[in-house]
Design a protein around this motif. Structure first.
Motif, PDB file in Angstrom:
ATOM      1  N   ARG A   1     -68.967 -62.303 -46.278  1.00 25.43           N
ATOM      2  CA  ARG A   1     -67.967 -62.299 -44.981  1.00 25.43           C
ATOM      3  C   ARG A   1     -68.987 -63.181 -44.068  1.00 25.43           C
ATOM      4  NH1 ARG A   1     -66.826 -58.569 -40.186  1.00 25.43           N
ATOM      5  NH2 ARG A   1     -64.631 -58.846 -40.145  1.00 25.43           N
ATOM      6  N   ARG A   2     -68.418 -64.231 -43.366  1.00 25.73           N
ATOM      7  CA  ARG A   2     -68.935 -64.986 -42.794  1.00 25.73           C
ATOM      8  C   ARG A   2     -68.440 -64.639 -41.074  1.00 25.73           C
ATOM      9  NH1 ARG A   2     -68.240 -71.054 -43.966  1.00 25.73           N
ATOM     10  NH2 ARG A   2     -69.855 -70.370 -45.330  1.00 25.73           N
ATOM     11  N   LEU A   3     -69.845 -64.593 -40.282  1.00 28.49           N
ATOM     12  CA  LEU A   3     -69.706 -64.353 -38.853  1.00 28.49           C
ATOM     13  C   LEU A   3     -69.959 -65.670 -38.173  1.00 28.49           C
ATOM     14  CD1 LEU A   3     -71.292 -60.835 -38.342  1.00 28.49           C
ATOM     15  CD2 LEU A   3     -68.671 -61.369 -38.748  1.00 28.49           C
ATOM     16  N   SER A   4     -69.228 -65.966 -37.150  1.00 26.66           N
ATOM     17  CA  SER A   4     -69.681 -67.059 -36.258  1.00 26.66           C
ATOM     18  C   SER A   4     -70.233 -66.463 -35.019  1.00 26.66           C
ATOM     19  CB  SER A   4     -68.428 -67.901 -36.033  1.00 26.66           C
ATOM     20  OG  SER A   4     -67.824 -68.466 -36.944  1.00 26.66           O
ATOM     21  N   PHE A   5     -71.234 -67.365 -34.664  1.00 28.38           N
ATOM     22  CA  PHE A   5     -72.047 -66.920 -33.400  1.00 28.38           C
ATOM     23  C   PHE A   5     -72.267 -68.048 -32.399  1.00 28.38           C
ATOM     24  CE2 PHE A   5     -73.700 -64.363 -36.966  1.00 28.38           C
ATOM     25  CZ  PHE A   5     -73.841 -63.037 -36.337  1.00 28.38           C
ATOM     26  N   GLN A   6     -72.228 -67.524 -31.178  1.00 30.89           N
ATOM     27  CA  GLN A   6     -72.803 -68.223 -30.024  1.00 30.89           C
ATOM     28  C   GLN A   6     -74.303 -67.848 -29.874  1.00 30.89           C
ATOM     29  OE1 GLN A   6     -71.042 -70.530 -28.028  1.00 30.89           O
ATOM     30  NE2 GLN A   6     -72.897 -70.987 -27.434  1.00 30.89           N
ATOM     31  N   ALA A   7     -75.051 -68.924 -30.185  1.00 32.50           N
ATOM     32  CA  ALA A   7     -76.445 -68.788 -30.288  1.00 32.50           C
ATOM     33  C   ALA A   7     -77.209 -68.537 -28.994  1.00 32.50           C
ATOM     34  CB  ALA A   7     -77.076 -70.058 -31.025  1.00 32.50           C
ATOM     35  N   GLY A   8     -76.949 -68.231 -27.944  1.00 35.30           N
ATOM     36  CA  GLY A   8     -77.766 -67.966 -26.803  1.00 35.30           C
ATOM     37  C   GLY A   8     -79.088 -68.696 -26.751  1.00 35.30           C
ATOM     38  N   GLY A   9     -78.862 -69.988 -26.714  1.00 35.60           N
ATOM     39  CA  GLY A   9     -79.729 -70.937 -26.466  1.00 35.60           C
ATOM     40  C   GLY A   9     -81.061 -71.288 -27.790  1.00 35.60           C
TER      41      GLY A   9
ATOM     42  N   LEU B   1     -80.482 -72.900 -30.824  1.00 34.86           N
ATOM     43  CA  LEU B   1     -80.301 -74.152 -31.213  1.00 34.86           C
ATOM     44  C   LEU B   1     -81.054 -75.273 -30.055  1.00 34.86           C
ATOM     45  CD1 LEU B   1     -77.283 -74.343 -33.568  1.00 34.86           C
ATOM     46  CD2 LEU B   1     -79.585 -73.945 -34.173  1.00 34.86           C
ATOM     47  N   GLU B   2     -81.225 -74.708 -29.041  1.00 32.21           N
ATOM     48  CA  GLU B   2     -81.523 -75.706 -28.186  1.00 32.21           C
ATOM     49  C   GLU B   2     -83.214 -75.725 -28.172  1.00 32.21           C
ATOM     50  OE1 GLU B   2     -80.600 -74.654 -24.138  1.00 32.21           O
ATOM     51  OE2 GLU B   2     -78.377 -74.238 -24.434  1.00 32.21           O
ATOM     52  N   HIS B   3     -83.939 -74.733 -28.850  1.00 26.26           N
ATOM     53  CA  HIS B   3     -85.271 -74.615 -28.613  1.00 26.26           C
ATOM     54  C   HIS B   3     -85.873 -74.832 -30.059  1.00 26.26           C
ATOM     55  CE1 HIS B   3     -84.345 -71.839 -25.076  1.00 26.26           C
ATOM     56  NE2 HIS B   3     -84.542 -72.774 -24.777  1.00 26.26           N
ATOM     57  N   HIS B   4     -84.898 -74.769 -31.216  1.00 22.10           N
ATOM     58  CA  HIS B   4     -85.191 -74.829 -32.695  1.00 22.10           C
ATOM     59  C   HIS B   4     -84.479 -75.724 -33.163  1.00 22.10           C
ATOM     60  CE1 HIS B   4     -87.839 -71.333 -32.071  1.00 22.10           C
ATOM     61  NE2 HIS B   4     -86.966 -70.918 -31.325  1.00 22.10           N
ATOM     62  N   GLU B   5     -84.918 -76.988 -33.640  1.00 16.55           N
ATOM     63  CA  GLU B   5     -84.123 -78.154 -34.253  1.00 16.55           C
ATOM     64  C   GLU B   5     -83.828 -77.600 -35.509  1.00 16.55           C
ATOM     65  OE1 GLU B   5     -84.939 -82.730 -35.799  1.00 16.55           O
ATOM     66  OE2 GLU B   5     -86.557 -81.408 -34.950  1.00 16.55           O
ATOM     67  N   SER B   6     -82.350 -78.006 -35.679  1.00 18.37           N
ATOM     68  CA  SER B   6     -81.655 -77.580 -36.983  1.00 18.37           C
ATOM     69  C   SER B   6     -82.417 -78.336 -38.482  1.00 18.37           C
ATOM     70  CB  SER B   6     -80.268 -77.914 -36.874  1.00 18.37           C
ATOM     71  OG  SER B   6     -79.555 -77.049 -36.082  1.00 18.37           O
TER      72      SER B   6
ATOM     73  N   ASP C   1     -74.485 -76.103 -34.949  1.00 13.92           N
ATOM     74  CA  ASP C   1     -73.685 -77.335 -34.076  1.00 13.92           C
ATOM     75  C   ASP C   1     -74.793 -77.267 -32.895  1.00 13.92           C
ATOM     76  OD1 ASP C   1     -72.515 -78.713 -32.011  1.00 13.92           O
ATOM     77  OD2 ASP C   1     -70.607 -78.351 -32.686  1.00 13.92           O
ATOM     78  N   PRO C   2     -75.727 -77.955 -32.872  1.00 14.25           N
ATOM     79  CA  PRO C   2     -76.703 -77.869 -31.434  1.00 14.25           C
ATOM     80  C   PRO C   2     -76.125 -78.110 -30.302  1.00 14.25           C
ATOM     81  CG  PRO C   2     -77.778 -79.261 -33.567  1.00 14.25           C
ATOM     82  CD  PRO C   2     -76.309 -79.027 -34.042  1.00 14.25           C
ATOM     83  N   VAL C   3     -74.996 -79.153 -30.214  1.00  9.47           N
ATOM     84  CA  VAL C   3     -74.585 -79.273 -29.003  1.00  9.47           C
ATOM     85  C   VAL C   3     -73.752 -78.161 -28.521  1.00  9.47           C
ATOM     86  CG1 VAL C   3     -72.945 -80.839 -27.773  1.00  9.47           C
ATOM     87  CG2 VAL C   3     -74.362 -81.678 -29.551  1.00  9.47           C
TER      88      VAL C   3
END
Length: 201
Positions: free
Chosen positions: A37-45, A47-52, A79-81
């Motif tokens: 089961r796949r869950l999609s998330f808003q990352a709460g910042g 990916l702004e602090h940790h490079e993909s 999606d870092p943006v």
């Protein structure tokens, strides 16, 4: 509330080693297969602090009674943006699946980030060997995406087969067709020794 649940010694240890904490918000959920089961998330910042990077993983704090326990999960479709990503949860008994199986948009999950580092080898190797189990499938998928279809096609042309070799191929349409052609024309595998399905186009 997840924030009020005790993380215990694991939480103290991660904080002592400098782990960063984030609140993730579920934005969607869907079945990928009968077992994932796949869950999609808003990352709460996050990916702004940790490079993909391929195989990137984080620790989720899974509710288990009046406590939480941490488990590692691979980030997919980062999606870092937009600061979003997906996580696939494998069907298995335990608190992680219990939570993921009913999670829906708006639910919040806490996460910690510490220790996820990986860079593709340079120079590019002539061969990759990937070993894993069902829990490793998401991470393996991120590696395969980074390696690219060209290596898959080259490997199909260069591999060694025997008279009783059986091939299972499931890639995009073009790659699947190319690999099947190699198996038939270069290696002489009969049609009944090849099972091929183009998963996407």
């Amino acid at each position: 509330m997840l924030a009020a649940m005790a993380r215990g010694f694991q939480g103290l240890a991660l904080k002592a080693f400098g782990a960063n904490d984030y609140k993730l918000t579920v934005t969607g959920a869907r079945a990928v297969t009968e077992s994932f089961r796949r869950l999609s998330f808003q990352a709460g910042g996050l990916l702004e602090h940790h490079e993909s990077h391929p195989t990137q993983w984080i620790r989720l704090w899974i509710p288990n009674g009046d406590k939480v326990q941490q488990r590692g999960y691979t980030l997919l479709n980062s999606d870092p943006v937009a600061d979003t990503f997906d996580i696939d949860f494998a069907l298995h008994p335990g608190p992680a699946w219990t939570w993921a199986s009913t999670a829906s948009a708006g639910d919040v999950m806490e996460a910690s980030v510490l220790g996820s580092k990986f860079g593709m080898p340079d120079p590019v190797p002539t061969e990759y060997l990937l070993f894993g189990d069902a829990a490793s499938i998401p991470a393996i998928n991120t590696l395969l995406a980074e390696v690219g279809d060209a290596r898959l096609r080259a490997a199909a042309a260069e591999l060694t087969t025997t008279a009783d070799t059986y091939a299972w191929v499931a890639c995009d349409f073009g790659t699947t067709r190319n690999i099947v052609k190699s198996l038939k024309t270069i290696h002489g595998l009969p049609k009944n020794s090849i099972k091929a399905t183009a998963y996407w186009k």
